[in-house]
Design an enzyme around this catalytic site. Structure first.
Site, PDB file in Angstrom:
ATOM      1  N   HIS A 376       0.797  -1.235   0.000  1.00 53.53           N
ATOM      2  CA  HIS A 376       0.000   0.000   0.000  1.00 53.53           C
ATOM      3  C   HIS A 376       0.818   1.268   0.000  1.00 53.53           C
ATOM      4  CE1 HIS A 376      -4.180  -1.377   0.579  1.00 53.53           C
ATOM      5  NE2 HIS A 376      -3.607  -2.457   1.093  1.00 53.53           N
ATOM      6  N   LYS A 567      -9.392  13.903   3.601  1.00 50.71           N
ATOM      7  CA  LYS A 567      -8.474  12.771   3.659  1.00 50.71           C
ATOM      8  C   LYS A 567      -7.567  13.024   4.854  1.00 50.71           C
ATOM      9  CE  LYS A 567      -7.136  13.741  -0.612  1.00 50.71           C
ATOM     10  NZ  LYS A 567      -7.021  12.467  -1.303  1.00 50.71           N
ATOM     11  N   ARG A 568      -6.765  12.024   5.258  1.00 51.18           N
ATOM     12  CA  ARG A 568      -5.809  12.278   6.328  1.00 51.18           C
ATOM     13  C   ARG A 568      -4.955  13.502   5.973  1.00 51.18           C
ATOM     14  NH1 ARG A 568      -5.671   8.620  10.783  1.00 51.18           N
ATOM     15  NH2 ARG A 568      -3.793   9.768  11.318  1.00 51.18           N
ATOM     16  N   LYS A 573      -0.005  14.616   0.801  1.00 51.95           N
ATOM     17  CA  LYS A 573      -1.324  14.878   0.220  1.00 51.95           C
ATOM     18  C   LYS A 573      -1.496  16.371  -0.107  1.00 51.95           C
ATOM     19  CE  LYS A 573      -3.587  10.896   2.479  1.00 51.95           C
ATOM     20  NZ  LYS A 573      -4.345  10.195   1.426  1.00 51.95           N
ATOM     21  N   THR A 675      -8.746   6.313  -2.624  1.00 52.59           N
ATOM     22  CA  THR A 675     -10.084   5.784  -2.881  1.00 52.59           C
ATOM     23  C   THR A 675     -11.107   6.909  -2.755  1.00 52.59           C
ATOM     24  OG1 THR A 675     -10.142   5.104  -0.564  1.00 52.59           O
ATOM     25  CG2 THR A 675      -9.682   3.388  -2.201  1.00 52.59           C
ATOM     26  N   LYS A 679     -14.725   7.866  -4.831  1.00 51.17           N
ATOM     27  CA  LYS A 679     -16.036   8.184  -4.244  1.00 51.17           C
ATOM     28  C   LYS A 679     -16.560   9.506  -4.802  1.00 51.17           C
ATOM     29  CE  LYS A 679     -14.186   6.173  -0.018  1.00 51.17           C
ATOM     30  NZ  LYS A 679     -13.597   6.570   1.287  1.00 51.17           N
TER      31      LYS A 679
HETATM   32  C1  LIG Z   1     -12.312   7.028   1.544  1.00 49.28           C
HETATM   33  C2  LIG Z   1     -11.898   7.472   2.877  1.00 49.28           C
HETATM   34  C3  LIG Z   1     -10.559   7.763   3.131  1.00 49.28           C
HETATM   35  C4  LIG Z   1      -9.487   7.683   2.066  1.00 49.28           C
HETATM   36  O1  LIG Z   1      -9.424   8.912   1.390  1.00 49.28           O
HETATM   37  P1  LIG Z   1      -8.212   9.250   0.382  1.00 49.28           P
HETATM   38  O2  LIG Z   1      -8.674  10.517  -0.247  1.00 49.28           O
HETATM   39  O3  LIG Z   1      -8.149   8.120  -0.595  1.00 49.28           O
HETATM   40  O4  LIG Z   1      -6.995   9.397   1.198  1.00 49.28           O
HETATM   41  C5  LIG Z   1     -10.199   8.167   4.404  1.00 49.28           C
HETATM   42  N1  LIG Z   1     -11.123   8.294   5.383  1.00 49.28           N
HETATM   43  C6  LIG Z   1     -12.434   8.037   5.169  1.00 49.28           C
HETATM   44  C7  LIG Z   1     -13.410   8.223   6.283  1.00 49.28           C
HETATM   45  C8  LIG Z   1     -12.868   7.612   3.913  1.00 49.28           C
HETATM   46  O5  LIG Z   1     -14.170   7.346   3.717  1.00 49.28           O
END
Ligand SMILES: *Cc1c(COP(=O)(O)O)cnc(C)c1O
Length: 835
Positions: A376, A567-568, A573, A675, A679
């Site tokens: 990952h 995101k984190r 990022k 991911t 979404k």
């Molecule tokens: C999808 C998701 C992530 C991952 O987000 P990235 O933009 O891919 O880093 C992190 N936290 C939550 C709650 C999510 O639903």
């Protein structure tokens, strides 16, 4: 209320539908009423929505139990192969809505609760989500469980039942404050404790040689202590099928006999202490991106859950009449979600060689044929390494086994590449640089027949960086499995407005065949459809605006563009790149009062690891810039900034569907897949992004003309690193950038305080591995293109529709089908249930 809870007179249909299993509104209503009385045990006059939540959850769980039992029985009867997904994290999100959706009883649930005088949505909102993961990796595991069940693949998810999940984030004076996540405080109606399913887990101590009955030399591990793992099972219901799999989470408890020893010597307190220390093993989820701290306990957590899981699997094998442990690879596929469970390679060898007395070669063949490893990350700091001394003190037998694995493996390397001792040194599982260590990614790779990355670009980079030597050794073991997300949760459940429009337009087959969203393409020229599309988005934005107002006090106008980065919080990022653009636009407005910008709400969310200094300053900066902009009448007609506290799956349901623009702006080569990007795309957001992770494939699917691309490519990033990155050149070449940095450093957003953001600005100016300033000009120029595109409403709507229409690839059903066919070799098992 008293009347509502009285069981109704039986009618012919009632007697046919049992209150534990019936899927009608009436049967469900009776099930809820029963649980209110017999499980929740509250008098009718004292019932609050959370009591209805608990009773409804239990009634829904009842309805999954027959499926659950039938699913296990069917795969046992048919002798079908089972996938075991080993993951230290499962970020499941709220379960009630998802289970009701997957069981196909949404109308019944709504009607049943209405019949009891309480709103379905109000009940849903009572759920405290299990935050047993940090972010993307844990959420991926949860999406995969949903798809595995929906695709009727028998599966066990194995993980850790953390008593405290990821911390709750509050924002005080712009700073992140962490609060413990006491998610079990009100109980967890979804899990079933299995106190009779428990295994001992050894820790520490030493090893001894001995001769067995046949006179063979064997090794015995004399542990320093023994902890016991107990299973808690959560049912995982597939959508539209009877398959109901299980997530087994292990919780630690003291071994009774140890306590008894202490009692016998009269040392009562020692016995109690033992209990306390044993139970700390599964006490808390560690935030990732956290330096050194807690190393010891982290290794224990990993070993603990993996050992319990493998003992459980071998126990199931023992119970099979038609198979022996030699058939393990035919009956189970064990997938390692990153290196966290990779100690499993050595543990399975220990169980097979030491405890089952298999020959080493047989055991190794079984191990490699059974394990698969998903990588990952390429970030060096995230590649797990354990200091050798510590590892040997904790897991002395495993260290010996790893030495043996390594020695045999390096002989293989020598045989394949004669005379290449440099290669042998590079590939050793025991690292030499910076003190000896055990390299877990190497152990996972050597112990697996299949190794995969999580997006096309990432899998390529894996093969020519971190695992290059291993790829040259075994090219056939490597493949790509681009991540996916479940359309049940991230479209149907979280975007009911869009779900309705899709169902009316192309039917509801997209829920399990996401490719069918392509059918939307023929509607892009239909003005009425585009209007409906915009109406749905508008309503979602109003819903998010309400949430943002309630949680931050910031008022957002749902007619504005919603530009979202959730995101984190991490330097790679690059939330700070987003902030630099915001400050740039702010400066432009201040310097030119006649300037008109396309109005935008910049929305952020995400947690920073508690010990991650710069990430926490980035949160403070976002809030400080927001406080300035939101209250300045010169600019707040065109821009607002909001930081949504405590980003989690529950509020993700409100956030992704409300986006017009998805920010995916990591330094090329650093985000393995992402991911969140998927979404957003499914929900009709356009992406502004770099060529990183799955963005590359998102752009390919959407079409380059429907994606806002900016920034350096991975190749260019590498080139700059080789040549030496000189941020000063970018500042010298761009007066706007220079003023933006000066403004932040000069205390403009911090009431004159020039210290608070200095570490951040210094990092960007002198010492930034993520090349923020190198991408600044390209990013701002791209954002200006976004603003221009937003002005053409119809063109934007077409692009938005096309993004959703072309997001089919990013269903976790597609990803899981690839894992099943190409790595696990598992096929569907149709489960029949008598009702
Ligand atoms: C999808 C998701 C992530 C991952 O987000 P990235 O933009 O891919 O880093 C992190 N936290 C939550 C709650 C999510 O639903």
């Amino acid at each position: 209320m008293t009347d509502l809870l009285r069981p109704p007179a039986a009618t012919p249909t009632d007697t046919n539908e049992r209150s534990r299993t019936g899927l009608s509104a009436e049967a469900l209503r009776r099930g809820i009423v029963d649980h209110l009385r017999y499980s929740v045990g509250r008098p009718a006059a004292a019932l609050r929505p959370e009591h209805f939540y608990r009773a409804t959850a239990l009634a829904v769980r009842d309805r999954m139990q027959d499926n659950r039992v039938a699913s296990t029985q069917t795969s046992l009867d048919l002798g079908r192969k089972v996938t075991c997904y080993l993951s230290a994290e499962f970020l499941m999100g709220p379960q009630l809505g998802s289970n009701v959706l997957n069981l196909g009883i949404e109308d019944a649930a709504r009607a049943a609760l209405e019949g009891l005088g309480v709103g379905y949505d109000e009940v849903l909102a009572c759920e405290e989500e299990p935050g047993l993961g940090n972010g993307g990796l844990g959420r991926l595991a949860a999406c995969y469980l949903d798809s595995l069940a929906t695709l009727e693949r028998p599966t066990i998810g194995y993980g850790i039942r953390y008593e405290f999940g990821i911390f709750d984030q509050e924002i005080h004076d712009g700073w992140q404050v962490e609060k413990t996540d006491n998610w079990l405080a009100n109980g967890n109606p979804w899990e079933i404790a299995k106190p009779d399913v428990h295994y001992p887990v050894n820790w520490g101590g030493h090893t001894e040689f001995y001769s067995d009955d046949a006179g063979n030399q064997r090794v015995r591990w004399i542990p320093g202590r023994v902890i016991e793992g107990v299973a808690y099972d959560t049912p995982i219901q597939g959508y539209g099928v009877n398959t109901c799999n299980v997530l087994t989470l292990w919780s630690a408890r003291a071994v009774q006999s140890f306590a008894l020893d202490a009692f016998n010597t009269g040392d009562y307190y020692k016995a109690v202490e033992e209990e306390v220390t044993s139970e700390t093993v599964t006490k808390v989820l560690y935030p990732n991106d956290e330096l050194e701290a807690g190393k010891h306990l982290r290794l224990l957590q990993q070993y603990f859950f993996v050992s319990c899981s493998l003992q459980h699997v071998l126990h199931i094998m023992d119970d099979l009449a038609d198979a022996s442990v030699h058939d393990l690879p035919e009956r189970f596929a064990l997938q390692l979600n990153d290196t966290h469970p990779s100690i499993g390679v050595a543990e399975l060898m220990r169980l097979l060689v030491d405890e089952r007395r298999l020959d080493w070669n047989d055991a190794w063949a079984i191990t490699v044929a059974t394990f698969g490893y998903t990588n990952h990350t390429l970030l060096p700091e995230a590649l797990e390494k354990w200091p050798l001394g510590m590892f040997g003190a904790c897991l002395p037998r495993h260290l010996e086994i790893i030495y043996e694995i390594n020695s045999r493996f390096l002989d293989e390397v020598r045989a394949k590449f004669p005379g290449d001792e440099d290669r042998v040194r590079r590939m050793s599982i025991i690292g030499e640089e910076g003190g000896k260590s055990v390299k877990m990614a190497y152990l996972a790779t050597v112990g697996s027949h299949a190794i995969n990355g999580v997006a096309a670009l990432h899998s390529e980079l894996l093969k020519d960086s971190v695992l290059k030597d291993f790829f040259e050794m075994w090219p056939e073991r490597f493949s790509n499995k681009t991540n996916g997300v479940t359309p049940r949760r991230f479209l149907a459940l979280s975007n009911p407005g869009l779900r309705g429009l899709l169902d009316r337009t192309i039917g509801d087959g997209w829920l399990t065949h996401l490719d069918r969203l392509r059918g939307l393409e023929s509607f892009i020229e239909d003005p009425a459809f585009r209007q409906q599309w915009r109406d749905v988005k508008r309503a979602n934005k109003a819903r998010l605006a309400d949430f943002v107002r309630a949680s931050t006090g910031v008022e957002l106008d749902p007619t504005w563009m919603f530009d979202i980065q959730v995101k984190r919080i991490h330097e790679y990022k690059r939330q700070h790149l987003n902030v630099l653009n915001i400050v740039t636009q702010y400066l432009r407005l201040k310097q030119n009062p006649r300037l008109e910008l396309a109005p935008r709400a910049f929305i952020f969310g995400g947690k920073a690891a508690p010990g991650y200094f710069l990430a926490k300053r980035i949160i403070k900066l976002i809030n400080a810039v927001g406080d300035m902009i939101n209250f300045d009448p010169d600019v707040n007609r065109f821009m607002k900034v909001a930081f949504v506290p405590n980003f989690n799956v529950q509020n993700a349901h409100l956030i992704y569907p409300a986006a017009n623009l998805s920010e995916q702006i990591s330094t090329a080569g650093k985000e393995a897949s992402g991911t969140g990007n998927m979404k957003f795309m499914m929900n009709g957001a356009l992406t502004i992004g770099t060529l990183d992770g799955a963005n590359v494939e998102i752009r390919e699917e959407a079409g380059a003309e429907n994606f806002f691309l900016f920034g350096l490519t991975e190749d260019q990033v590498q080139q700059i690193k080789r040549d030496g990155y000189r941020p000063a050149d970018h500042i010298a070449a761009n007066a706007e950038l220079a003023s933006v940095l000066d403004l932040i450093a000069g205390g403009h957003f911090s009431h004159g305080d020039t210290e608070v953001f200095r570490p951040l600005v210094d990092n960007l100016r002198y010492d930034d591995p993520f090349l923020v300033l190198a991408d600044y000009a390209s990013y701002v120029e791209c954002q200006d293109r976004v603003s221009a595109a937003w002005q053409d409403r119809d063109a934007w709507s077409r692009m938005s529709i096309l993004n959703t229409a072309r997001s089919g690839k990013f269903s976790s059903d597609r990803a899981i089908a690839e894992y099943c066919d190409e790595i696990w070799n598992v096929s569907p098992v149709t489960v029949k249930v008598e009702r």
